[in-house]
Write a protein that holds these residues in place. Structure first.
Motif, PDB file in Angstrom:
ATOM      1  N   ALA A   1      33.814 -10.407  21.747  1.00 27.03           N
ATOM      2  CA  ALA A   1      34.644 -10.398  20.537  1.00 27.03           C
ATOM      3  C   ALA A   1      33.815 -10.017  19.316  1.00 27.03           C
ATOM      4  CB  ALA A   1      35.299 -11.754  20.340  1.00 27.03           C
ATOM      5  N   PHE A   2      32.611 -10.556  19.216  1.00 27.21           N
ATOM      6  CA  PHE A   2      31.727 -10.269  18.089  1.00 27.21           C
ATOM      7  C   PHE A   2      31.408  -8.780  18.002  1.00 27.21           C
ATOM      8  CE2 PHE A   2      27.348 -10.128  16.324  1.00 27.21           C
ATOM      9  CZ  PHE A   2      27.590 -10.683  15.082  1.00 27.21           C
ATOM     10  N   PHE A   3      31.142  -8.151  19.161  1.00 27.16           N
ATOM     11  CA  PHE A   3      30.789  -6.734  19.164  1.00 27.16           C
ATOM     12  C   PHE A   3      31.991  -5.809  19.251  1.00 27.16           C
ATOM     13  CE2 PHE A   3      26.656  -8.572  20.533  1.00 27.16           C
ATOM     14  CZ  PHE A   3      25.960  -8.197  19.396  1.00 27.16           C
ATOM     15  N   ALA A   4      33.170  -6.360  19.454  1.00 28.15           N
ATOM     16  CA  ALA A   4      34.383  -5.547  19.408  1.00 28.15           C
ATOM     17  C   ALA A   4      34.888  -5.415  17.975  1.00 28.15           C
ATOM     18  CB  ALA A   4      35.470  -6.161  20.282  1.00 28.15           C
TER      19      ALA A   4
ATOM     20  N   PHE B   1      22.412   0.746  20.713  1.00 27.36           N
ATOM     21  CA  PHE B   1      22.586   1.515  21.938  1.00 27.36           C
ATOM     22  C   PHE B   1      21.945   2.898  21.791  1.00 27.36           C
ATOM     23  CE2 PHE B   1      24.653   4.553  24.636  1.00 27.36           C
ATOM     24  CZ  PHE B   1      24.696   3.909  25.867  1.00 27.36           C
ATOM     25  N   VAL B   2      22.224   3.576  20.698  1.00 32.57           N
ATOM     26  CA  VAL B   2      21.688   4.918  20.480  1.00 32.57           C
ATOM     27  C   VAL B   2      20.164   4.894  20.360  1.00 32.57           C
ATOM     28  CG1 VAL B   2      21.670   6.862  18.858  1.00 32.57           C
ATOM     29  CG2 VAL B   2      23.836   5.872  19.602  1.00 32.57           C
TER      30      VAL B   2
ATOM     31  N   ALA C   1      22.528  -7.977  19.758  1.00 31.49           N
ATOM     32  CA  ALA C   1      23.013  -6.711  20.323  1.00 31.49           C
ATOM     33  C   ALA C   1      22.093  -6.230  21.445  1.00 31.49           C
ATOM     34  CB  ALA C   1      23.114  -5.648  19.231  1.00 31.49           C
ATOM     35  N   ARG C   2      20.786  -6.333  21.254  1.00 34.80           N
ATOM     36  CA  ARG C   2      19.843  -5.904  22.303  1.00 34.80           C
ATOM     37  C   ARG C   2      20.000  -6.756  23.555  1.00 34.80           C
ATOM     38  NH1 ARG C   2      16.710  -4.846  17.509  1.00 34.80           N
ATOM     39  NH2 ARG C   2      15.762  -6.904  17.577  1.00 34.80           N
ATOM     40  N   ALA C   3      20.197  -8.044  23.382  1.00 34.88           N
ATOM     41  CA  ALA C   3      20.418  -8.931  24.540  1.00 34.88           C
ATOM     42  C   ALA C   3      21.732  -8.575  25.239  1.00 34.88           C
ATOM     43  CB  ALA C   3      20.416 -10.397  24.100  1.00 34.88           C
ATOM     44  N   TYR C   4      22.747  -8.237  24.471  1.00 40.75           N
ATOM     45  CA  TYR C   4      24.024  -7.833  25.051  1.00 40.75           C
ATOM     46  C   TYR C   4      23.854  -6.541  25.858  1.00 40.75           C
ATOM     47  CZ  TYR C   4      29.132  -7.386  25.258  1.00 40.75           C
ATOM     48  OH  TYR C   4      30.443  -7.306  25.679  1.00 40.75           O
ATOM     49  N   LEU C   5      23.120  -5.601  25.315  1.00 37.04           N
ATOM     50  CA  LEU C   5      22.859  -4.333  26.031  1.00 37.04           C
ATOM     51  C   LEU C   5      22.111  -4.585  27.341  1.00 37.04           C
ATOM     52  CD1 LEU C   5      21.839  -2.018  23.071  1.00 37.04           C
ATOM     53  CD2 LEU C   5      23.962  -1.921  24.408  1.00 37.04           C
ATOM     54  N   ASP C   6      21.240  -5.569  27.345  1.00 34.61           N
ATOM     55  CA  ASP C   6      20.466  -5.884  28.567  1.00 34.61           C
ATOM     56  C   ASP C   6      21.356  -6.308  29.722  1.00 34.61           C
ATOM     57  OD1 ASP C   6      18.074  -5.300  27.275  1.00 34.61           O
ATOM     58  OD2 ASP C   6      17.601  -7.421  26.861  1.00 34.61           O
ATOM     59  N   ARG C   7      22.568  -6.734  29.456  1.00 34.82           N
ATOM     60  CA  ARG C   7      23.493  -7.161  30.504  1.00 34.82           C
ATOM     61  C   ARG C   7      24.086  -5.982  31.294  1.00 34.82           C
ATOM     62  NH1 ARG C   7      27.261 -11.248  27.075  1.00 34.82           N
ATOM     63  NH2 ARG C   7      25.589 -12.455  26.104  1.00 34.82           N
ATOM     64  N   TYR C   8      23.965  -4.785  30.746  1.00 36.50           N
ATOM     65  CA  TYR C   8      24.608  -3.618  31.354  1.00 36.50           C
ATOM     66  C   TYR C   8      23.571  -2.686  31.970  1.00 36.50           C
ATOM     67  CZ  TYR C   8      28.798  -5.117  28.982  1.00 36.50           C
ATOM     68  OH  TYR C   8      29.882  -5.850  28.579  1.00 36.50           O
ATOM     69  N   PRO C   9      23.979  -1.935  32.978  1.00 34.36           N
ATOM     70  CA  PRO C   9      23.071  -0.935  33.547  1.00 34.36           C
ATOM     71  C   PRO C   9      22.737   0.117  32.483  1.00 34.36           C
ATOM     72  CG  PRO C   9      25.267  -0.679  34.485  1.00 34.36           C
ATOM     73  CD  PRO C   9      25.290  -1.921  33.622  1.00 34.36           C
ATOM     74  N   SER C  10      21.632   0.800  32.661  1.00 36.16           N
ATOM     75  CA  SER C  10      21.188   1.771  31.658  1.00 36.16           C
ATOM     76  C   SER C  10      21.958   3.085  31.725  1.00 36.16           C
ATOM     77  CB  SER C  10      19.686   2.018  31.786  1.00 36.16           C
ATOM     78  OG  SER C  10      19.405   2.545  33.062  1.00 36.16           O
ATOM     79  N   SER C  11      22.802   3.265  32.722  1.00 36.70           N
ATOM     80  CA  SER C  11      23.645   4.455  32.797  1.00 36.70           C
ATOM     81  C   SER C  11      24.970   4.085  33.446  1.00 36.70           C
ATOM     82  CB  SER C  11      22.950   5.572  33.574  1.00 36.70           C
ATOM     83  OG  SER C  11      22.821   5.208  34.929  1.00 36.70           O
ATOM     84  N   PRO C  12      25.993   4.907  33.232  1.00 38.01           N
ATOM     85  CA  PRO C  12      27.316   4.562  33.745  1.00 38.01           C
ATOM     86  C   PRO C  12      27.471   4.711  35.260  1.00 38.01           C
ATOM     87  CG  PRO C  12      27.395   6.673  32.640  1.00 38.01           C
ATOM     88  CD  PRO C  12      26.037   6.094  32.410  1.00 38.01           C
TER      89      PRO C  12
END
Length: 149
Positions: free
Chosen positions: A35-38, A49-50, A137-148
């Protein structure tokens, strides 16, 4: 509002902040990460991310004819990344249009840096949040794979 298909992309508008959350940065900060990042810190997530994926660019999702975007994403024109993780850009746009069918949406390229964007489009700089949102935000990004894929 129309029902959301939870198996696909969840539009950022689902997570709009309340008036109380808009007025109280501590209350807004305590929202769950998605919700915070939406809604409220999407631009911070996009710039972080960029920084990791320089082949992507920051883009704003806005109502056709409006100056200011209501949501900010990172995209390469095919794949997008935001609060909902990796999503094909076309799916993100279609789900947003389906959620708010009375509104026409468009992506606008954002060519300024974060500070310029915030000044031009009424978004908060990192120091204007309750706490610095960049580590979150960096911690949130760490939850996802680095590519789709």
């Amino acid at each position: 509002m129309p029902e959301i298909d939870q198996s696909g992309y969840t539009p950022a508008a689902v997570f709009r902040r309340t008036q109380a959350e808009r007025a109280d940065q501590q209350l807004a900060w305590r929202r769950p990460d998605q919700a915070f990042f939406a809604a409220g810190a999407c631009h911070i997530l996009a710039w972080e991310f960029v920084a990791r994926h320089p082949s992507y660019r920051v883009a704003g999702l806005r109502k056709v004819g409006e100056k200011n975007p209501s949501h900010v994403i990172a995209t390469d024109g095919t794949w997008a990344f935001d609060h909902d993780g990796w999503t094909p850009e076309a799916e993100l746009l279609a789900a947003t249009a389906e959620y708010e069918p009375e509104t026409r949406w468009e992506l606008m390229p954002i060519t300024t840096g974060l500070a310029g964007f915030c000044a031009d489009h009424r978004h908060r700089l990192p120091e204007q949040f309750h706490a610095d949102p960049r580590p979150r935000a960096r911690a949130y990004l760490d939850r996802y794979p680095s590519s789709p894929a």
